[in-house]
Design an enzyme around this catalytic site. Structure first.
Site, PDB file in Angstrom:
ATOM      1  CG  PHE A 142      74.843 -23.933  34.909  1.00  0.00           C
ATOM      2  CD1 PHE A 142      73.998 -23.953  36.012  1.00  0.00           C
ATOM      3  CD2 PHE A 142      75.564 -25.080  34.623  1.00  0.00           C
ATOM      4  CE1 PHE A 142      73.876 -25.098  36.796  1.00  0.00           C
ATOM      5  CE2 PHE A 142      75.450 -26.229  35.409  1.00  0.00           C
ATOM      6  CZ  PHE A 142      74.597 -26.238  36.494  1.00  0.00           C
ATOM      7  CG  ASP A 227      82.549 -24.337  32.019  1.00  0.00           C
ATOM      8  OD1 ASP A 227      82.589 -25.445  31.439  1.00  0.00           O
ATOM      9  OD2 ASP A 227      81.842 -24.128  33.024  1.00  0.00           O
ATOM     10  CE  LYS A 256      76.752 -31.088  31.724  1.00  0.00           C
ATOM     11  NZ  LYS A 256      76.794 -29.660  31.964  1.00  0.00           N
TER      12      LYS A 256
END
Ligand SMILES: *Cc1c(COP(=O)(O)O)cnc(C)c1O
Length: 403
Positions: A142, A227, A256
């Site tokens: 993801f 990531d 985030k």
């Protein structure tokens, strides 16, 4: 009698696209690990907005810095320099042990930026023939929701009906070094990896895998893009999840928690031989690197440099995993630090719904996995409180499904 939350849930249902299946709770305030809904009920947040709220809701240090910056200057675009930019990119680069930062906003934009960087580097530095570059990613990945990123997703919900897809990606099983080695060729510019697959269920790769990926990338002249949008910035008990294997990637993607739970802030961080490929006009973002984002991001970096969040996540995370290991009704536990995926072997949604009734907010991922990721400011007492309710929720929902 209709409650305030029922009315607000109706509005959301009637007037927003149904891209999420949220728990039916309407939050109006938050502090630390605690959320309060419009009826005044309190809930312990065991999701932390998918790690975006690592430092807790309304973190006093972050909100103070944000409020101060709000009254000074919030946006000038990258057309002009501002006083928050230089210090932010210097400090973030130092945290990563790299030369340069390219700030963006959402995590997906960070990933897009890293992919563009890798392709440009591939053509201009590595010498890949024009239009031939490939990037290797992993099954179960993801990395966000843009058309290019979902082009290499193997989740049908994320992927299907959005074609034609961006070519140039190859998928190999997560943790399979031989498959990865076989997929690399002379036109491979990058391996894009989550150091722990968050959305797939908090999957930790086999021990030594990240290190082996690093070695393979070095051997073959391929960029290792890490990531860390969900796994990074303290979540696993280290600054970066790759730190657990002493791995330094060529490119970090951060997001985030970099925005302190206040606003979207993402960044690509790498050395000059990689990020130096960009010339003015070749990439950009109106909001990327804005004064408010840089002020908050710089405070986040300062907090991470002190190491207390990482230590707390490591210590309390070890306790969390020990407790989860002996929980009845759980088939498997994965994760690291204050981050866990509980494989239930049955639908996780009824458990998260029961947990909500008991005052704990957590969310299922991929049907049968319950994800736990509290803000890193959670205390041991609060964690115990949540675990008691988790045990009760598991027992009840197990009975309800007759298992
Ligand atoms: C959430 C996430 C993204 C995308 O971030 P957005 O801010 O939602 O665009 C990318 N990569 C990983 C690993 C993520 O967890």
């Amino acid at each position: 009698m209709t409650t305030t939350s029922a009315r607000l849930l109706e509005l959301s249902d009637a007037h927003s696209a149904h891209t999420y299946h949220p728990l039916p709770v309407v939050i109006s305030r938050a502090e630390g690990v605690w959320l309060t809904d419009v009826e005044g009920r309190r809930y312990l947040d065991m999701l932390a907005a998918y790690s975006a709220v690592n430092f807790g809701h309304a973190n006093p240090r972050l909100t103070a810095r944000a409020k101060e910056q709000l009254d000074r200057v919030t946006l000038v675009s990258r057309a002009f320099e501002h006083d928050q930019f230089g210090p932010f990119v210097r400090d973030l680069a130092a945290l990563c042990g790299k030369d340069m930062v390219l700030p963006m906003n959402s995590g997906a934009e960070g990933v897009e930026t890293a992919l563009k960087t890798a392709r440009k580097w591939g053509y201009e530095v590595k010498g890949v023939p024009p239009g031939k570059a490939n990037v290797i990613a992993f099954r179960g990945n993801f990395h966000g929701r843009t058309t290019t990123i979902i082009s290499f997703s193997d989740d049908p919900d994320a992927h299907d009906s959005y074609g034609p897809y961006t070519p140039g990606f190859r998928l190999v099983p997560y943790g399979d070094l031989e498959a990865l080695r076989a997929a690399v060729d002379g036109a491979t510019v990058a391996v894009l990896i989550e150091p722990i697959q968050g959305e797939a269920g908090v999957n930790v790769p086999p021990s030594g895998f990240l290190r082996a990926v690093r070695e393979l990338c070095t051997e073959t002249g391929v960029l290792m893009i890490d990531d860390e949008v969900q796994a990074g910035l303290g979540r696993t008990g280290r600054t970066f999840a790759a730190d657990h294997e002493d791995v330094v990637p060529d490119v970090y993607i951060l997001g985030k928690a970099l925005g302190g739970g206040i606003m979207p802030v993402s960044a690509v961080v790498a050395d000059r031989d990689v990020l130096g490929v960009f010339e003015p006009g070749q990439h950009g973002s109106t909001f990327g690197g804005n004064p408010l984002a840089c002020a908050i991001g710089r405070e986040v970096v300062a907090m991470l440099r002190e190491g207390a969040y990482q230590r707390h996540s490591a210590e309390l995370g070890a306790y969390l995993h020990e407790r989860l290991g002996s929980l009845p009704g759980v088939e498997g536990v994965s994760g690291r630090g204050l981050w866990a995926g509980l494989s239930l072997g049955r639908a996780a949604r009824p458990v998260s719904e029961r947990l909500m009734e008991l005052g704990v907010l957590a969310k299922e991922t991929h049907e049968t996995v319950l994800r736990l990721a509290p803000p890193l400011v959670i205390t041991r007492e609060e964690l115990d409180w949540a675990l008691e309710r988790l045990e009760a929720a598991l027992a009840v929902s197990q009975g309800a499904t007759g298992r």
